[in-house]
Design a protein around this motif. Structure first.
Motif, PDB file in Angstrom:
ATOM      1  N   UNK A 106     -10.019  -5.582  12.178  1.00 31.76           N
ATOM      2  CA  UNK A 106     -10.386  -6.520  13.135  1.00 31.76           C
ATOM      3  C   UNK A 106      -9.597  -7.705  13.762  1.00 31.76           C
ATOM      4  N   UNK A 107      -8.322  -7.782  12.874  1.00 28.90           N
ATOM      5  CA  UNK A 107      -7.517  -8.783  13.518  1.00 28.90           C
ATOM      6  C   UNK A 107      -6.186  -8.009  14.269  1.00 28.90           C
ATOM      7  N   UNK A 108      -6.610  -6.995  14.674  1.00 28.05           N
ATOM      8  CA  UNK A 108      -5.527  -6.104  15.724  1.00 28.05           C
ATOM      9  C   UNK A 108      -4.224  -5.860  15.040  1.00 28.05           C
ATOM     10  N   UNK A 109      -4.030  -5.605  13.703  1.00 28.28           N
ATOM     11  CA  UNK A 109      -2.889  -5.173  13.214  1.00 28.28           C
ATOM     12  C   UNK A 109      -2.626  -3.860  13.349  1.00 28.28           C
ATOM     13  N   UNK A 110      -1.426  -3.375  13.607  1.00 32.29           N
ATOM     14  CA  UNK A 110      -1.267  -2.080  13.831  1.00 32.29           C
ATOM     15  C   UNK A 110      -0.772  -1.510  12.937  1.00 32.29           C
ATOM     16  N   UNK A 111      -0.243  -1.921  11.653  1.00 35.82           N
ATOM     17  CA  UNK A 111       0.125  -1.244  10.286  1.00 35.82           C
ATOM     18  C   UNK A 111      -0.392  -2.174   9.135  1.00 35.82           C
ATOM     19  N   UNK A 112      -0.381  -1.382   7.977  1.00 35.12           N
ATOM     20  CA  UNK A 112      -0.523  -2.220   6.752  1.00 35.12           C
ATOM     21  C   UNK A 112       0.838  -1.816   5.875  1.00 35.12           C
ATOM     22  N   UNK A 113       1.529  -2.674   5.186  1.00 39.13           N
ATOM     23  CA  UNK A 113       2.493  -2.247   4.400  1.00 39.13           C
ATOM     24  C   UNK A 113       2.246  -2.908   3.007  1.00 39.13           C
ATOM     25  N   UNK A 114       3.236  -2.346   1.980  1.00 43.39           N
ATOM     26  CA  UNK A 114       2.931  -2.824   0.659  1.00 43.39           C
ATOM     27  C   UNK A 114       4.312  -2.547  -0.276  1.00 43.39           C
ATOM     28  N   UNK A 115       4.509  -3.254  -1.031  1.00 46.84           N
ATOM     29  CA  UNK A 115       5.527  -3.114  -2.020  1.00 46.84           C
ATOM     30  C   UNK A 115       4.781  -2.796  -3.416  1.00 46.84           C
ATOM     31  N   UNK A 116       5.115  -1.854  -4.145  1.00 47.93           N
ATOM     32  CA  UNK A 116       4.591  -1.585  -5.439  1.00 47.93           C
ATOM     33  C   UNK A 116       5.664  -1.116  -6.430  1.00 47.93           C
ATOM     34  N   UNK A 117       5.304  -0.897  -7.659  1.00 50.86           N
ATOM     35  CA  UNK A 117       6.290  -0.650  -8.665  1.00 50.86           C
ATOM     36  C   UNK A 117       6.256   0.818  -8.856  1.00 50.86           C
ATOM     37  N   UNK A 144      17.856  -3.242  -2.804  1.00 49.96           N
ATOM     38  CA  UNK A 144      18.231  -2.551  -4.011  1.00 49.96           C
ATOM     39  C   UNK A 144      17.625  -2.379  -5.191  1.00 49.96           C
ATOM     40  N   UNK A 145      16.298  -2.839  -5.258  1.00 51.10           N
ATOM     41  CA  UNK A 145      15.554  -2.844  -6.410  1.00 51.10           C
ATOM     42  C   UNK A 145      14.955  -1.676  -6.946  1.00 51.10           C
ATOM     43  N   UNK A 146      15.515  -1.031  -8.099  1.00 46.13           N
ATOM     44  CA  UNK A 146      15.149   0.317  -8.455  1.00 46.13           C
ATOM     45  C   UNK A 146      13.888   0.520  -8.902  1.00 46.13           C
ATOM     46  N   UNK A 147      13.002  -0.389  -9.125  1.00 43.94           N
ATOM     47  CA  UNK A 147      11.513  -0.584  -9.394  1.00 43.94           C
ATOM     48  C   UNK A 147      10.699  -0.575  -8.116  1.00 43.94           C
ATOM     49  N   UNK A 148      11.218  -0.925  -7.000  1.00 39.21           N
ATOM     50  CA  UNK A 148      10.413  -1.021  -5.871  1.00 39.21           C
ATOM     51  C   UNK A 148       9.962   0.313  -5.153  1.00 39.21           C
ATOM     52  N   UNK A 149       9.051   0.343  -4.616  1.00 38.41           N
ATOM     53  CA  UNK A 149       8.389   1.413  -3.801  1.00 38.41           C
ATOM     54  C   UNK A 149       7.748   0.708  -2.805  1.00 38.41           C
ATOM     55  N   UNK A 150       8.307   1.013  -1.490  1.00 39.40           N
ATOM     56  CA  UNK A 150       7.592   0.373  -0.136  1.00 39.40           C
ATOM     57  C   UNK A 150       6.869   1.544   0.315  1.00 39.40           C
ATOM     58  N   UNK A 151       5.806   0.863   1.213  1.00 42.47           N
ATOM     59  CA  UNK A 151       4.769   2.305   1.640  1.00 42.47           C
ATOM     60  C   UNK A 151       4.114   1.542   2.785  1.00 42.47           C
ATOM     61  N   UNK A 152       3.618   2.222   3.772  1.00 39.43           N
ATOM     62  CA  UNK A 152       3.173   1.541   5.037  1.00 39.43           C
ATOM     63  C   UNK A 152       1.866   2.641   5.557  1.00 39.43           C
ATOM     64  N   UNK A 153       1.100   2.165   6.065  1.00 32.49           N
ATOM     65  CA  UNK A 153       0.024   3.139   6.874  1.00 32.49           C
ATOM     66  C   UNK A 153      -0.257   2.717   8.370  1.00 32.49           C
ATOM     67  N   UNK A 154      -0.223   3.334   9.250  1.00 36.80           N
ATOM     68  CA  UNK A 154      -0.682   2.759  10.675  1.00 36.80           C
ATOM     69  C   UNK A 154      -2.197   2.509  10.278  1.00 36.80           C
ATOM     70  N   UNK A 155      -2.737   1.539  11.161  1.00 32.73           N
ATOM     71  CA  UNK A 155      -4.280   1.023  11.254  1.00 32.73           C
ATOM     72  C   UNK A 155      -4.637   1.723  12.418  1.00 32.73           C
ATOM     73  N   UNK A 156      -5.698   2.620  12.570  1.00 28.56           N
ATOM     74  CA  UNK A 156      -6.154   3.266  13.653  1.00 28.56           C
ATOM     75  C   UNK A 156      -7.336   2.446  14.061  1.00 28.56           C
TER      76      UNK A 156
END
Length: 156
Positions: A106-117, A144-156
């Motif tokens: 709805x807000x025209x964002x092209x992607x969503x990202x996140x950091x999880x463990x 360099x945080x060994x506990x972080x996982x970064x992920x992304x997804x395009x918003x269609x």
């Protein structure tokens, strides 16, 4: 329980029952990760206008939450996905994720990202099923945080 019994709407995270959800999540993270690996945003930050905070309720009871931080015009960052232990199995996390993606679209964002463990296999599984793939660090996260996982997804 049907999805009709669940209401998910944007709310102020400073509401007492919602604050309790956030504090429960903080406590879980403090037990899982060392302090330097907890990349939490506080309740006042969650109340910022550029963070859209949603709460899942059944019969008025706050059972889960999630937020989309509109970082810039290009992407939003998912924060604070949480479902109370006694409400797990009700597919609330999927409903919350759908609401966050709807908000991004709805807000025209092209992607969503996140950091999880790395110590959250359920979260990693949810995000992978939702179409997120691993990516490199972004924003001001440590590289360099060994506990972080970064992920992304395009918003269609």
């Amino acid at each position: 329980m049907s999805e009709r019994e669940i209401e998910i709407r944007r709310e102020d995270p400073r509401t007492p029952d919602v604050t309790k959800l956030i504090r429960d999540l903080d406590e879980m993270f403090h037990h899982l990760y060392p302090a330097e690996s907890n990349h939490l945003v506080d309740i006042e930050t969650l109340a910022s206008p550029n963070i859209h905070f949603f709460v899942a309720r059944r019969n008025g009871e706050a059972l889960g939450c999630g937020a989309l931080w509109h970082r810039d015009a290009a992407y939003g960052e998912i924060k604070r996905i949480y479902v109370r232990p006694e409400a797990r199995g009700l597919k609330l996390s999927k409903l919350i994720m759908a609401k966050l993606e709807e908000n991004a679209r709805e807000h025209g964002l092209r992607a969503m990202k996140l950091e999880t463990g790395t110590l959250q296999p359920e979260a990693l599984g949810l995000f992978a099923k939702w179409g997120f793939t691993r990516c490199g660090p972004y924003a001001d996260y440590p590289t360099d945080d060994p506990y972080s996982v970064f992920m992304e997804k395009p918003v269609a």
